[in-house]
Design a protein around this motif. Structure first.
Motif, short mmCIF file in Angstrom:
data_model
loop_
_atom_site.label_atom_id
_atom_site.label_comp_id
_atom_site.label_asym_id
_atom_site.label_seq_id
_atom_site.Cartn_x
_atom_site.Cartn_y
_atom_site.Cartn_z
N SER A 3 -28.59 -12.12 10.49
CA SER A 3 -28.32 -11.71 9.13
C SER A 3 -27.32 -12.40 8.64
N SER A 4 -26.35 -12.93 9.52
CA SER A 4 -25.39 -13.67 8.94
C SER A 4 -25.77 -15.20 8.69
N THR A 5 -25.16 -15.59 7.58
CA THR A 5 -25.47 -17.08 7.20
C THR A 5 -24.51 -17.75 6.75
N LEU A 6 -24.16 -18.91 6.94
CA LEU A 6 -22.97 -19.78 6.36
C LEU A 6 -23.72 -20.54 5.21
N THR A 7 -22.94 -20.54 3.96
CA THR A 7 -23.21 -21.50 2.82
C THR A 7 -22.09 -22.16 2.62
N VAL A 8 -22.08 -23.49 2.41
CA VAL A 8 -21.11 -24.35 2.50
C VAL A 8 -21.28 -25.41 1.08
N ILE B 267 -28.91 -19.69 10.44
CA ILE B 267 -28.95 -20.81 9.45
C ILE B 267 -27.58 -21.02 8.68
N ALA B 268 -27.24 -22.16 8.71
CA ALA B 268 -26.23 -22.81 7.67
C ALA B 268 -26.71 -23.69 6.99
N SER B 269 -26.36 -23.59 5.48
CA SER B 269 -26.84 -24.24 4.66
C SER B 269 -25.67 -24.96 3.90
N TYR B 270 -25.92 -26.22 3.15
CA TYR B 270 -24.83 -26.71 2.39
C TYR B 270 -25.50 -27.53 1.06
N SER B 271 -24.90 -27.93 0.30
CA SER B 271 -25.12 -28.60 -0.73
C SER B 271 -23.93 -29.37 -1.43
N ALA B 272 -24.03 -30.44 -2.40
CA ALA B 272 -23.14 -30.80 -3.07
C ALA B 272 -22.47 -30.19 -4.06
N GLY B 273 -23.08 -28.93 -4.39
CA GLY B 273 -22.58 -28.12 -5.67
C GLY B 273 -22.41 -26.62 -5.22
N ASP C 115 -30.93 -20.66 24.54
CA ASP C 115 -30.72 -19.41 24.41
C ASP C 115 -30.81 -19.00 22.96
N ALA C 116 -30.64 -19.88 21.92
CA ALA C 116 -30.46 -19.68 20.67
C ALA C 116 -30.51 -20.95 19.96
N PHE C 117 -30.66 -20.85 18.58
CA PHE C 117 -30.79 -22.02 17.62
C PHE C 117 -30.13 -21.75 16.27
N LEU C 118 -29.47 -22.94 16.21
CA LEU C 118 -28.89 -22.94 14.81
C LEU C 118 -29.40 -24.08 13.76
N PHE C 119 -30.03 -23.75 12.66
CA PHE C 119 -30.51 -24.85 11.89
C PHE C 119 -29.46 -25.12 10.66
N VAL C 120 -29.18 -26.48 10.48
CA VAL C 120 -28.13 -26.88 9.43
C VAL C 120 -29.15 -27.60 8.46
N THR C 121 -28.99 -27.00 7.22
CA THR C 121 -30.15 -27.53 6.11
C THR C 121 -29.45 -27.73 4.99
N GLY C 122 -29.75 -28.85 4.26
CA GLY C 122 -29.42 -29.05 3.01
C GLY C 122 -30.61 -28.48 2.28
N GLU C 123 -30.31 -28.63 0.82
CA GLU C 123 -31.31 -28.25 -0.14
C GLU C 123 -31.97 -29.45 -1.07
N TYR C 124 -33.23 -29.49 -0.92
CA TYR C 124 -33.72 -30.57 -1.88
C TYR C 124 -34.58 -29.93 -2.55
N SER D 51 -24.43 -24.11 -2.58
CA SER D 51 -24.36 -24.23 -1.29
C SER D 51 -25.68 -24.26 -0.45
N GLY D 52 -26.75 -24.62 -0.93
CA GLY D 52 -27.90 -24.54 -0.13
C GLY D 52 -28.68 -23.25 -0.08
N ALA D 53 -28.23 -22.25 -0.81
CA ALA D 53 -28.57 -20.82 -0.57
C ALA D 53 -30.07 -20.84 -0.70
N ARG D 54 -30.81 -21.48 -1.52
CA ARG D 54 -32.34 -21.40 -1.71
C ARG D 54 -32.94 -22.26 -0.49
N ALA D 55 -32.41 -23.12 0.05
CA ALA D 55 -33.05 -23.48 1.20
C ALA D 55 -32.89 -22.63 2.48
#
Length: 196
Positions: free
Chosen positions: A141-146, A111-117, A76-85, A120-124
């Motif tokens: 429109s909502s995103t998670l940046t971690v 989209i939920a993104s993350y990074s070590a800094g 029904d839906a997808f959630l993409f968890v992405t880091g930033e390279y 939070s993977g916002a560019r990815a």
């Protein structure tokens, strides 16, 4: 009726930190009554894209592609968890998504993104928005940046410290947004067949 949500995660790195976020999201979405499955690109280990699933003669696609295509078609839906390279997309996750096209159509994606800094993977996340839209999904429109990921979630994917509290406050709105679009897509499909 439980929403069937696939959570995609794409890091191939040895010491993967983003799996903490993927595990957290699977657990929290399931706690809301959803039918959730983690799709780990590293575990599937698809080859670099040579032939898309649809380019195989019917019944001749590798079993891993056949199985994944059916999961994508019936979600029904997808959630993409992405880091930033290097300001961009993780190649493992991008490679997985590129094996399919029509299978993604007419469903919402988050989209939920993350990074070590601290970014939070916002560019990815930004890069994925256009990619997923091109692949026929409606990106909420909502995103998670971690980030920093290590200061937000422990090794078991449990929130820790102030950053973990912030994630806990942000998650409900994110999940509500995805649920709204999931229900809207289901209602529209029941009302009218997609145009292609």
């Amino acid at each position: 009726m439980a929403d069937r949500i696939l959570v995609f995660y794409g890091s191939y790195r040895r010491d993967r930190m983003g799996i903490r976020l993927a595990d957290y999201l699977v657990r929290e979405l399931a706690a809301r009554g959803n039918d959730v499955e983690l799709i780990d690109a590293k575990a599937l280990d698809l080859p670099m894209l040579d032939r898309m699933y649809k380019e195989y003669p019917q019944g001749e696609a590798p079993e891993v592609l056949e199985t994944l295509a059916e999961k994508i078609r019936t979600a029904d839906a997808f959630l993409f968890v992405t880091g930033e390279y290097n300001w961009g997309l993780q190649p493992g996750l991008k490679n997985l998504t590129d094996h399919f096209l029509e299978e993604w159509f007419w469903r919402p994606a988050a989209i939920a993104s993350y990074s070590a800094g601290r970014l939070s993977g916002a560019r990815a996340s930004f890069a994925w928005h256009g990619t997923l839209s091109e692949m026929g999904m409606v990106v909420i429109s909502s995103t998670l940046t971690v980030g920093p990921i290590a200061a937000t979630l422990d090794a078991e994917g449990k929130p820790t410290g102030h950053a973990g509290e912030s994630l806990g406050h942000a998650f409900p709105r994110f999940a509500d947004d995805l649920a709204w679009w999931t229900n809207a897509a289901r209602a529209q499909k029941a009302h009218k067949t997609p145009p292609y």
